[in-house]
Design an enzyme around this catalytic site. Structure first.
Site, PDB file in Angstrom:
ATOM      1  N   HIS A  95      25.433  49.575  29.365  1.00 61.13           N
ATOM      2  CA  HIS A  95      24.830  50.132  28.102  1.00 61.13           C
ATOM      3  C   HIS A  95      23.318  50.659  28.520  1.00 61.13           C
ATOM      4  O   HIS A  95      22.510  50.744  27.571  1.00 61.13           O
ATOM      5  CB  HIS A  95      24.316  48.786  27.396  1.00 61.13           C
ATOM      6  CG  HIS A  95      25.755  48.264  26.639  1.00 61.13           C
ATOM      7  ND1 HIS A  95      25.913  46.677  26.223  1.00 61.13           N
ATOM      8  CD2 HIS A  95      27.112  48.787  26.622  1.00 61.13           C
ATOM      9  CE1 HIS A  95      27.020  46.714  25.832  1.00 61.13           C
ATOM     10  NE2 HIS A  95      27.755  47.683  26.178  1.00 61.13           N
ATOM     11  N   ASP A 114      27.577  45.768  30.844  1.00 62.92           N
ATOM     12  CA  ASP A 114      26.425  45.769  30.035  1.00 62.92           C
ATOM     13  C   ASP A 114      25.118  46.396  30.275  1.00 62.92           C
ATOM     14  O   ASP A 114      25.076  47.394  30.861  1.00 62.92           O
ATOM     15  CB  ASP A 114      26.276  44.021  29.668  1.00 62.92           C
ATOM     16  CG  ASP A 114      25.813  43.801  28.328  1.00 62.92           C
ATOM     17  OD1 ASP A 114      24.608  44.362  27.759  1.00 62.92           O
ATOM     18  OD2 ASP A 114      26.313  43.263  27.469  1.00 62.92           O
TER      19      ASP A 114
END
Length: 401
Positions: free
Chosen positions: A242, A219
């Site tokens: 991310h 993430d």
């Protein structure tokens, strides 16, 4: 052993505590750690800093625990062995699933060491309430209550140095309402497919330095929530995941504010996003004075992105209010991007445009020599200070005051 003797031994030896423990990776050592913390937190000496040592070569199982302050003096938490939680959701008390190691109201603490904090997150990642983990790739209603590995709440003057953290069930390290945080030379790892494993998350926290660290996860590499200001991120490497995110902000029509953020001298590799600002429709507040400088992108899908229409769900209502995004600077951002998406993507609110956006020395090329994609802009005002690759002709000239 009496508490006084225990504390005296901790202070004089400066490396070991004598409380009984198993350290075999099977038996529960929670009570030993609670007693050791009680000794350390109540100790004070003009000669040594109290230390809680996790000795090398031992494996400690610790249940959900809150290490509470305030303490009598600064503290060293030395992790040279391995810390582990119970293995999987079924081994946790249901009322304590959302937290593991929590430090509350601590002033002046150093956490460091050559050991490992192993979150044993695999069974948590496979819960059907996690994204695409339900039947036929669905996501079942939660909450999952997955615990962050380490969380600091209302703490000040913290130093995290040379720590290794792996496979957290949720966020790896989280800071809430903290002041003066120094993170240096830490290594965080989790598989690229591990959901919600943000490397470092800060919320309502200021005076933060995150330097010289490597984060490989599933993430956000670093995520910056509302109420954060005076944050300096330098010389970090983000792999998978991310990228570095401000937000998401303004969820459920909430107020949010983030200011004075610098990200510099860093590398972002094979991530979904590079440097991103994400806000929900319907929120309000501001993100301003953000500088991204000297950043290398390597095969990143969305290297530069502002998204004021953030909506991880399939359907979100159109709303008129938005968190104001302004005074954002991109300087010397270079590298390659995955050709699935535009390398520069500015999607700003219809009624609340992004303003004072500046770009200089931006050079982003498609990976493997493929066709270059155009930049995307929607209702964004700013200035191109030098020629960019790709050209950002869509940026509206002026300030739109």
């Amino acid at each position: 052993m009496t508490e006084t003797h225990c504390c005296r031994f901790l202070l004089l030896s400066h490396w070991k505590q004598l409380l009984y423990f198993y350290g075999d990776g099977v038996e529960d050592d929670t009570n030993a750690f609670k007693e050791a913390w009680k000794c350390v937190c109540q100790s004070q000496s003009p000669f040594y800093l109290p230390m809680l040592l996790v000795p090398h070569g031992y494996y400690f199982i610790i249940q959900s625990t809150i290490f509470k302050g305030p303490c009598q003096s600064p503290i060293i938490f030395q992790v040279d062995g391995t810390l582990m939680p119970p293995d999987g959701p079924e081994s946790w008390p249901k009322n304590k699933r959302h937290k593991w190691l929590v430090f509350y109201r601590i002033n002046q603490m150093i956490i460091k060491g050559s050991g490992l904090i192993d979150g044993r997150g695999q069974q948590w990642w496979d819960l059907p309430c996690k994204p695409h983990k339900g039947p036929n790739g669905s996501t079942l209603p939660g909450p999952c209550d997955s615990p962050s590995a380490i969380r600091f709440v209302m703490c000040a003057n913290l130093k995290l140095q040379e720590l290794k953290i792996k496979d957290s069930p949720h966020f790896n390290v989280r800071f809430d309402r903290c002041v003066s945080v120094r993170i240096d030379s830490i290594f965080i790892s989790a598989p690229a497919s591990s959901p919600n494993t943000d490397g470092i998350h800060i919320e309502n926290t200021n005076d933060v330095q995150i330097h010289n660290s490597i984060i490989s996860n599933g993430d956000d590499c670093v995520s910056i929530g509302s109420g954060c200001y005076d944050v300096d991120i330098k010389n970090i490497t983000c792999v998978h995941g991310h990228g570095i995110s401000i937000g998401s902000l303004g969820n459920q029509n909430s107020w949010a504010w983030v200011s004075n953020i610098t990200v510099r001298d860093s590398t972002i590799t094979r991530t979904k996003n590079g440097v991103r600002i994400k806000t929900w429709q319907g929120g309000y507040g501001a993100v301003n004075h953000v500088k991204y400088e000297n950043i290398l992108m390597e095969n990143v899908r969305n290297p530069i992105i502002i998204d004021q229409f953030y909506c991880p769900r399939k359907r979100c209502l159109n709303q008129t209010s938005a968190v104001v995004v302004s005074n954002i600077e991109y300087k010397n951002i270079k590298g390659t991007y995955n050709v699935r998406s535009s390398p520069v993507h500015f999607a700003c609110s219809d009624l609340v445009p992004c303003r004072y956006i500046t770009l200089s020395e931006v050079e982003l090329f498609p990976v493997e020599g493929r066709a270059m994609l155009d930049a995307f802009c929607w209702n964004v005002y700013g200035e191109i200070e030098t020629m960019t690759i790709p050209p950002v002709y869509c940026l509206l000239d002026g300030r739109n005051d």
